[in-house]
Design a protein around this motif. Structure first.
Motif, PDB file in Angstrom:
ATOM      1  N   VAL A 151      85.346  31.262  67.885  1.00 38.61           N
ATOM      2  CA  VAL A 151      86.849  31.363  67.777  1.00 38.61           C
ATOM      3  C   VAL A 151      87.470  30.181  67.408  1.00 38.61           C
ATOM      4  O   VAL A 151      86.898  29.013  67.593  1.00 38.61           O
ATOM      5  N   GLY A 152      88.636  30.181  67.020  1.00 39.97           N
ATOM      6  CA  GLY A 152      89.409  29.127  66.291  1.00 39.97           C
ATOM      7  C   GLY A 152      89.941  28.179  67.415  1.00 39.97           C
ATOM      8  O   GLY A 152      90.028  28.633  68.597  1.00 39.97           O
ATOM      9  N   GLY A 153      90.541  27.078  67.023  1.00 41.77           N
ATOM     10  CA  GLY A 153      90.949  25.984  67.932  1.00 41.77           C
ATOM     11  C   GLY A 153      92.184  26.435  68.390  1.00 41.77           C
ATOM     12  O   GLY A 153      92.253  25.933  69.758  1.00 41.77           O
ATOM     13  N   MET A 154      93.054  27.480  68.245  1.00 44.06           N
ATOM     14  CA  MET A 154      94.090  27.691  68.895  1.00 44.06           C
ATOM     15  C   MET A 154      94.066  29.068  69.372  1.00 44.06           C
ATOM     16  O   MET A 154      95.289  29.857  69.603  1.00 44.06           O
ATOM     17  N   GLU A 155      92.861  29.621  69.553  1.00 45.74           N
ATOM     18  CA  GLU A 155      92.715  31.018  69.837  1.00 45.74           C
ATOM     19  C   GLU A 155      92.256  31.171  71.385  1.00 45.74           C
ATOM     20  O   GLU A 155      91.882  32.070  71.776  1.00 45.74           O
ATOM     21  N   HIS A 156      92.227  29.936  72.144  1.00 45.75           N
ATOM     22  CA  HIS A 156      91.896  29.779  73.666  1.00 45.75           C
ATOM     23  C   HIS A 156      92.867  28.858  74.195  1.00 45.75           C
ATOM     24  O   HIS A 156      93.537  28.088  73.388  1.00 45.75           O
ATOM     25  N   TYR A 157      92.455  28.498  75.499  1.00 44.51           N
ATOM     26  CA  TYR A 157      93.185  27.292  76.153  1.00 44.51           C
ATOM     27  C   TYR A 157      92.600  25.848  76.041  1.00 44.51           C
ATOM     28  O   TYR A 157      92.843  25.022  76.782  1.00 44.51           O
ATOM     29  N   GLY A 158      91.731  25.929  74.961  1.00 40.14           N
ATOM     30  CA  GLY A 158      91.102  24.540  74.825  1.00 40.14           C
ATOM     31  C   GLY A 158      92.096  23.374  74.624  1.00 40.14           C
ATOM     32  O   GLY A 158      91.688  22.239  75.016  1.00 40.14           O
ATOM     33  N   PRO A 159      93.225  23.750  73.682  1.00 41.39           N
ATOM     34  CA  PRO A 159      94.075  22.704  73.705  1.00 41.39           C
ATOM     35  C   PRO A 159      94.716  21.985  74.657  1.00 41.39           C
ATOM     36  O   PRO A 159      95.476  20.857  74.725  1.00 41.39           O
ATOM     37  N   VAL A 160      94.707  22.807  75.916  1.00 43.35           N
ATOM     38  CA  VAL A 160      95.378  22.035  77.233  1.00 43.35           C
ATOM     39  C   VAL A 160      94.163  21.666  78.214  1.00 43.35           C
ATOM     40  O   VAL A 160      94.441  21.738  79.416  1.00 43.35           O
ATOM     41  N   GLY A 161      92.987  21.821  77.442  1.00 43.51           N
ATOM     42  CA  GLY A 161      91.841  21.207  78.521  1.00 43.51           C
ATOM     43  C   GLY A 161      90.967  21.925  79.401  1.00 43.51           C
ATOM     44  O   GLY A 161      90.220  21.846  80.013  1.00 43.51           O
ATOM     45  N   ARG A 162      91.195  23.462  78.789  1.00 46.13           N
ATOM     46  CA  ARG A 162      90.201  24.466  79.471  1.00 46.13           C
ATOM     47  C   ARG A 162      89.057  24.693  78.437  1.00 46.13           C
ATOM     48  O   ARG A 162      89.289  24.230  77.586  1.00 46.13           O
ATOM     49  N   PRO A 163      88.091  25.386  79.404  1.00 44.20           N
ATOM     50  CA  PRO A 163      86.697  25.319  78.151  1.00 44.20           C
ATOM     51  C   PRO A 163      87.261  26.321  77.160  1.00 44.20           C
ATOM     52  O   PRO A 163      87.891  27.310  77.312  1.00 44.20           O
ATOM     53  N   ALA A 164      86.697  26.071  76.102  1.00 44.34           N
ATOM     54  CA  ALA A 164      87.022  27.119  74.728  1.00 44.34           C
ATOM     55  C   ALA A 164      85.896  28.021  74.839  1.00 44.34           C
ATOM     56  O   ALA A 164      85.084  28.270  73.849  1.00 44.34           O
ATOM     57  N   ASP A 165      85.912  29.137  75.756  1.00 40.62           N
ATOM     58  CA  ASP A 165      84.892  29.954  75.995  1.00 40.62           C
ATOM     59  C   ASP A 165      85.532  31.401  75.835  1.00 40.62           C
ATOM     60  O   ASP A 165      86.613  31.494  75.792  1.00 40.62           O
ATOM     61  N   ARG A 166      84.903  32.625  75.937  1.00 38.08           N
ATOM     62  CA  ARG A 166      85.150  33.868  75.816  1.00 38.08           C
ATOM     63  C   ARG A 166      86.431  34.336  76.881  1.00 38.08           C
ATOM     64  O   ARG A 166      87.375  34.871  76.597  1.00 38.08           O
ATOM     65  N   ALA A 167      86.089  33.735  78.298  1.00 39.39           N
ATOM     66  CA  ALA A 167      87.118  34.075  79.206  1.00 39.39           C
ATOM     67  C   ALA A 167      88.517  33.494  78.792  1.00 39.39           C
ATOM     68  O   ALA A 167      89.499  34.127  78.980  1.00 39.39           O
ATOM     69  N   SER A 168      88.469  32.325  78.087  1.00 37.30           N
ATOM     70  CA  SER A 168      89.923  31.432  77.832  1.00 37.30           C
ATOM     71  C   SER A 168      90.395  32.220  76.694  1.00 37.30           C
ATOM     72  O   SER A 168      91.495  32.501  76.608  1.00 37.30           O
ATOM     73  N   TYR A 169      89.523  32.795  75.876  1.00 37.56           N
ATOM     74  CA  TYR A 169      90.057  33.346  74.535  1.00 37.56           C
ATOM     75  C   TYR A 169      90.616  34.611  75.082  1.00 37.56           C
ATOM     76  O   TYR A 169      91.955  34.960  74.598  1.00 37.56           O
ATOM     77  N   LEU A 170      89.932  35.653  76.196  1.00 32.16           N
ATOM     78  CA  LEU A 170      90.741  36.720  76.236  1.00 32.16           C
ATOM     79  C   LEU A 170      91.806  36.593  77.140  1.00 32.16           C
ATOM     80  O   LEU A 170      92.850  37.172  77.010  1.00 32.16           O
ATOM     81  N   ASP A 171      91.967  35.552  78.017  1.00 27.22           N
ATOM     82  CA  ASP A 171      92.897  35.290  78.796  1.00 27.22           C
ATOM     83  C   ASP A 171      94.281  34.950  77.873  1.00 27.22           C
ATOM     84  O   ASP A 171      95.299  35.746  78.084  1.00 27.22           O
ATOM     85  N   LEU A 172      94.206  34.235  76.768  1.00 31.84           N
ATOM     86  CA  LEU A 172      95.356  33.609  76.055  1.00 31.84           C
ATOM     87  C   LEU A 172      95.421  35.008  75.314  1.00 31.84           C
ATOM     88  O   LEU A 172      96.955  35.454  75.193  1.00 31.84           O
ATOM     89  N   GLN A 173      94.663  35.758  74.704  1.00 34.14           N
ATOM     90  CA  GLN A 173      95.001  37.003  74.014  1.00 34.14           C
ATOM     91  C   GLN A 173      95.524  38.049  74.521  1.00 34.14           C
ATOM     92  O   GLN A 173      96.691  38.568  74.092  1.00 34.14           O
ATOM     93  N   VAL A 174      95.195  38.296  75.716  1.00 32.36           N
ATOM     94  CA  VAL A 174      95.879  39.077  76.700  1.00 32.36           C
ATOM     95  C   VAL A 174      97.311  38.979  77.037  1.00 32.36           C
ATOM     96  O   VAL A 174      98.410  39.894  76.674  1.00 32.36           O
ATOM     97  N   ARG A 175      97.547  37.683  77.106  1.00 36.57           N
ATOM     98  CA  ARG A 175      98.998  37.137  77.499  1.00 36.57           C
ATOM     99  C   ARG A 175      99.844  37.268  76.277  1.00 36.57           C
ATOM    100  O   ARG A 175     101.187  37.623  76.399  1.00 36.57           O
ATOM    101  N   SER A 176      99.341  36.782  75.331  1.00 40.25           N
ATOM    102  CA  SER A 176      99.674  36.868  73.935  1.00 40.25           C
ATOM    103  C   SER A 176     100.264  38.425  73.360  1.00 40.25           C
ATOM    104  O   SER A 176     101.424  38.677  73.067  1.00 40.25           O
ATOM    105  N   GLN A 177      99.237  39.395  73.839  1.00 36.25           N
ATOM    106  CA  GLN A 177      99.620  40.603  73.558  1.00 36.25           C
ATOM    107  C   GLN A 177     100.869  41.301  74.163  1.00 36.25           C
ATOM    108  O   GLN A 177     101.859  42.087  73.674  1.00 36.25           O
ATOM    109  N   ARG A 178     100.659  40.862  75.279  1.00 33.88           N
ATOM    110  CA  ARG A 178     102.177  41.193  76.398  1.00 33.88           C
ATOM    111  C   ARG A 178     103.402  40.651  75.680  1.00 33.88           C
ATOM    112  O   ARG A 178     104.332  41.531  75.687  1.00 33.88           O
ATOM    113  N   VAL A 179     103.519  39.549  75.358  1.00 32.10           N
ATOM    114  CA  VAL A 179     104.474  38.884  74.594  1.00 32.10           C
ATOM    115  C   VAL A 179     104.792  39.632  73.429  1.00 32.10           C
ATOM    116  O   VAL A 179     106.161  39.962  72.832  1.00 32.10           O
TER     117      VAL A 179
END
Length: 306
Positions: A230-258
């Motif tokens: 996944v890309g650099g802005m597709e998860h919570y990696g830019p704020v220090g969280r692991p850049a993994d699948r769980a981080s990706y899914l968390d950000l994407q689910v929250r994004s889709q709600r917005v």
């Protein structure tokens, strides 16, 4: 120079019988927006329409001359520098300490590799807020200087991703760093509201915003197949969280709600890009592209004319 005529919310070349319009896609990373944009472009070209696939990043890669190019480049660079520059690194210091001095090309591959490979451990919510402001301004200028003039010439402009998407992700990254009691939390909410209003597409029939859906797990699998990661802005990696699948899914689910909220506010055409189970049925992309062509020019409610 050929002059164009504009009346109300419509625009066309003198003597043309077809109106220009813009189509902008919104949805989570990996949902299939670019694939859908290509299919819509292909179908429109087959029908003899003048089509332009545009993005602010690709526009800036061409190094446009004049004050517009200079201003948009400055806003893009400021957005990147404030987004990543204050990020704390595992070995100490900030990522900004490793940035090349101006006038370095911040769209170059080596700079992207620096961002992708950095071991970020923290970030500054106020810097991310500044990045949001730069992103809002940059997209407003891109629409004013590039998108709407092309529409006024009778072209169909396709944006793979509407600029509000980056703003939403910056908002969610910043919100993850502040407590609910911090005044900045409420200010971020207000800034997102402002962005939704400022970046609202032009009124119908000049604009057709499209909100696309799929399951986030499917989007993740598509992304990994496409890029290997996944890309650099597709998860919570830019704020220090692991850049993994769980981080990706968390950000994407929250994004889709917005995005769903924005879709209601903007009266987006809503499409699902989950492929049907029946083998004889058209793919989700083919069916969605056909629906978009049907919707072009059809009156829609919920828009304010620019």
């Amino acid at each position: 120079m050929q002059r164009t005529t504009t009346k109300g919310s419509t625009a066309m070349k003198p003597g043309s019988t077809e109106l220009g319009c813009s189509i902008a896609f919104l949805g989570m990373d990996g949902v299939g927006k670019t694939t859908l944009a290509r299919e819509v472009e292909r179908l429109l070209a087959e029908r003899g329409r003048s089509v332009a696939r545009l993005s602010r990043r690709e526009y800036l890669k061409k190094r446009p001359d004049g004050f517009v190019g200079d201003a948009m480049t400055g806003l893009y660079e400021a957005s990147l520098r404030t987004l990543y520059g204050f990020a704390g690194l595992a070995g100490g210091g900030t990522l900004g300490d490793r940035f090349p001095a101006r006038p370095a090309d911040l769209m170059a591959g080596d700079f992207e590799a620096l961002l992708d490979g950095a071991e970020i451990r923290s970030n500054d919510a106020r810097a991310l807020t500044a990045s949001m402001l730069c992103e809002i301004a940059g997209h407003m200028m891109f629409r004013t200087a590039v998108v709407l003039p092309a529409v006024a010439q009778g072209r169909v402009v396709i944006e793979d991703t509407h600029g509000i998407k980056m703003v939403v992700k910056q908002y969610l990254l910043a919100k993850s760093l502040v407590d609910a009691a911090d005044p900045l939390a409420g200010q971020l909410d207000s800034l997102l509201e402002l962005a939704i209003d400022l970046l609202r597409p032009a009124g119908a029939p000049v604009s057709l915003p499209v909100l696309v859906h799929t399951k986030p797990e499917i989007a993740f699998e598509r992304r990994v197949r496409q890029r290997g990661r996944v890309g650099g802005m597709e998860h919570y990696g830019p704020v220090g969280r692991p850049a993994d699948r769980a981080s990706y899914l968390d950000l994407q689910v929250r994004s889709q709600r917005v995005f769903d909220t924005i879709g209601d506010r903007w009266d987006c055409l809503r499409l699902d890009l989950t492929d049907p189970q029946e083998q004889a049925a058209p793919t989700a992309t083919e069916a969605a592209a056909t629906e978009i062509l049907t919707a072009i020019g059809r009156p829609r409610v919920g828009h304010n004319n620019d």
